[in-house]
Scaffold this motif. Structure first.
Motif, short mmCIF file in Angstrom:
data_model
loop_
_atom_site.label_atom_id
_atom_site.label_comp_id
_atom_site.label_asym_id
_atom_site.label_seq_id
_atom_site.Cartn_x
_atom_site.Cartn_y
_atom_site.Cartn_z
N CYS A 1 0.84 -1.20 0.00
CA CYS A 1 0.00 0.00 0.00
C CYS A 1 0.87 1.25 0.00
CB CYS A 1 -0.93 0.00 1.21
SG CYS A 1 -2.17 -1.32 1.17
N VAL A 2 0.30 2.35 -0.48
CA VAL A 2 0.99 3.65 -0.52
C VAL A 2 0.14 4.67 0.23
CG1 VAL A 2 1.84 5.51 -1.98
CG2 VAL A 2 2.11 3.14 -2.72
N VAL A 3 0.78 5.37 1.16
CA VAL A 3 0.14 6.46 1.90
C VAL A 3 1.00 7.70 1.69
CG1 VAL A 3 -0.56 7.31 4.17
CG2 VAL A 3 -0.81 4.87 3.62
N ALA A 4 0.49 8.68 0.97
CA ALA A 4 1.36 9.79 0.56
C ALA A 4 0.59 11.11 0.45
CB ALA A 4 2.02 9.48 -0.77
N ASN A 5 1.30 12.19 0.77
CA ASN A 5 0.82 13.56 0.55
C ASN A 5 -0.47 13.88 1.30
OD1 ASN A 5 2.95 14.18 -1.37
ND2 ASN A 5 1.82 12.90 -2.82
N ASN A 6 -0.60 13.32 2.51
CA ASN A 6 -1.74 13.64 3.37
C ASN A 6 -1.32 14.65 4.43
OD1 ASN A 6 -3.73 11.49 2.37
ND2 ASN A 6 -1.91 10.26 2.87
N THR A 7 -2.29 15.37 4.99
CA THR A 7 -2.00 16.43 5.97
C THR A 7 -2.93 16.30 7.17
OG1 THR A 7 -1.37 17.94 4.17
CG2 THR A 7 -1.83 18.92 6.33
N ALA A 8 -2.35 16.44 8.36
CA ALA A 8 -3.15 16.46 9.59
C ALA A 8 -2.72 17.65 10.44
CB ALA A 8 -2.97 15.17 10.37
N GLN A 9 -3.68 18.23 11.15
CA GLN A 9 -3.35 19.36 12.00
C GLN A 9 -2.72 18.93 13.32
OE1 GLN A 9 -6.60 22.08 12.48
NE2 GLN A 9 -7.05 22.19 10.30
N THR A 10 -3.17 17.79 13.87
CA THR A 10 -2.70 17.38 15.19
C THR A 10 -1.93 16.06 15.14
OG1 THR A 10 -4.62 18.49 16.18
CG2 THR A 10 -3.36 16.99 17.59
N VAL B 1 0.68 -8.34 10.04
CA VAL B 1 1.78 -8.46 9.09
C VAL B 1 1.70 -7.23 8.18
CG1 VAL B 1 2.78 -9.78 7.20
CG2 VAL B 1 1.75 -10.97 9.14
N ILE B 2 2.73 -6.38 8.24
CA ILE B 2 2.76 -5.10 7.50
C ILE B 2 4.01 -5.13 6.64
CG2 ILE B 2 2.74 -2.59 7.70
CD1 ILE B 2 1.66 -2.96 10.57
N THR B 3 3.85 -5.33 5.33
CA THR B 3 5.01 -5.52 4.47
C THR B 3 4.87 -4.77 3.15
OG1 THR B 3 4.10 -7.50 3.36
CG2 THR B 3 5.34 -7.85 5.39
N GLU B 4 6.01 -4.30 2.64
CA GLU B 4 6.15 -3.72 1.30
C GLU B 4 5.26 -2.50 1.10
OE1 GLU B 4 6.54 -6.92 -1.87
OE2 GLU B 4 5.64 -8.08 -0.21
N ASN B 5 5.14 -1.68 2.13
CA ASN B 5 4.34 -0.47 2.05
C ASN B 5 5.23 0.76 1.96
OD1 ASN B 5 1.57 -1.72 2.66
ND2 ASN B 5 2.79 -2.41 4.40
N VAL B 6 4.67 1.84 1.42
CA VAL B 6 5.36 3.13 1.33
C VAL B 6 4.51 4.18 2.03
CG1 VAL B 6 6.25 4.92 -0.18
CG2 VAL B 6 6.50 2.52 -0.84
N VAL B 7 5.10 4.84 3.02
CA VAL B 7 4.44 5.95 3.71
C VAL B 7 5.38 7.15 3.60
CG1 VAL B 7 3.45 6.79 5.88
CG2 VAL B 7 3.32 4.35 5.31
N SER B 8 4.99 8.15 2.79
CA SER B 8 5.94 9.23 2.50
C SER B 8 5.24 10.55 2.23
CB SER B 8 6.81 8.86 1.29
OG SER B 8 6.02 8.80 0.12
N ASP B 9 5.98 11.63 2.45
CA ASP B 9 5.55 12.99 2.10
C ASP B 9 4.23 13.39 2.75
OD1 ASP B 9 7.80 13.39 0.39
OD2 ASP B 9 6.78 12.20 -1.14
N ASN B 10 3.99 12.90 3.98
CA ASN B 10 2.84 13.33 4.76
C ASN B 10 3.29 14.39 5.75
OD1 ASN B 10 0.82 11.15 3.83
ND2 ASN B 10 2.59 9.94 4.50
#
Length: 256
Positions: A205-214, A226-235
């Motif tokens: 999975c890819v999680v990218a370019n998201n914004t949170a205030q808190t 089992v959490i494998t081969e994921n990308v979490v970037s530019d948040n």
């Protein structure tokens, strides 16, 4: 050994479960859904079968959801079309607890917003459901799912949630699988891109370019994950950012 056992256990459970679901789906009747079915409120799917959209649907004023599933082994094929909502619409599709074998695939859901449990674009609290090749656009909370659900090849984008409440892309209960999904370009006060319960698999999975205030959580799972081969970037977040987190007896590997 823990990693191998977790992965084998997840896959074996799903093979057994979906063998029964696919047999049931092979016996379904076929039905068409068009705008007139939701023109005056919710349309209840009360019979197992294969339901196909024949045009885009616009949900303006529903009491329970645009399409409400109240039987087992229902397939909803969006057929490349879109379900969009107004400010008075609760959910595009809703399945209450106690039912099983729902499949939703091949289309888009747009413009559903609100508090969790009342403004989620797709709510499916039953078990052994499958969601594939779906796109969620401008939905505050995209998917709220029960146990033993499978999500594959879905995209959540441009979600705008409350500045005060928790907002999420994909939220699941226990024994679920999420593979090859993307959560991007969404924002809220507290944002959780993928949130899963016990004994879940989150892969590619890819999680990218998201914004949170808190607070921002990219992938958050409970024990036995089992959490494998994921990308979490530019948040980005003003206070606390956690890219990947899991409970005890979990495996996290090949993530970036």
């Amino acid at each position: 050994m823990v990693r191998r056992n977790n992965i084998v256990g997840c896959i074996a459970a799903w093979i057994v479960a979906y063998a029964g679901v696919m047999v049931a789906n092979g016996e379904q009747g076929r039905f068409e859904i068009s705008q007139h079915h939701v023109a005056n409120g919710s349309y209840f799917l009360t019979q197992s079968g294969y339901y196909t959209l024949t045009e885009n649907l616009y949900v303006t004023n529903d009491s329970s959801g645009g399409l409400v599933v109240v039987d087992d082994y229902v397939t909803i094929d969006l057929n490349g079309f879109m379900i969009s909502g107004s400010s008075n619409a609760h959910s595009a599709i809703r399945q209450n607890p106690g039912f099983l074998g729902l499949t939703v695939k091949n289309g888009s859901i747009r413009n559903f917003s609100g508090n969790p449990g009342d403004g989620d674009a797709l709510v499916a609290q039953g078990s052994y459901n499958r969601f594939e090749n779906l796109e969620f656009l401008s939905c505050a909370n995209a998917m709220d799912l029960g146990a033993r659900n499978m999500v594959k090849d879905c995209r959540i984008a441009n979600g705008v949630g409350s500045t005060a409440a928790n907002t999420y892309g994909i939220r699941l209960s226990n024994d679920c699988q999420v593979t090859s999904c993307m959560v991007e370009d969404s924002s809220a006060g507290n944002y959780i891109a993928i949130e899963a319960g016990h004994n879940c698999l989150v892969q590619r999975c890819v999680v990218a370019n998201n914004t949170a205030q808190t607070n921002f959580f990219g992938i958050s799972c409970k024990q036995g994950a089992v959490i494998t081969e994921n990308v979490v970037s530019d948040n980005s977040v003003n206070q606390s950012l956690r890219a990947v987190e899991s409970g005890t007896n979990s495996v996290v590997a090949d993530c970036s």
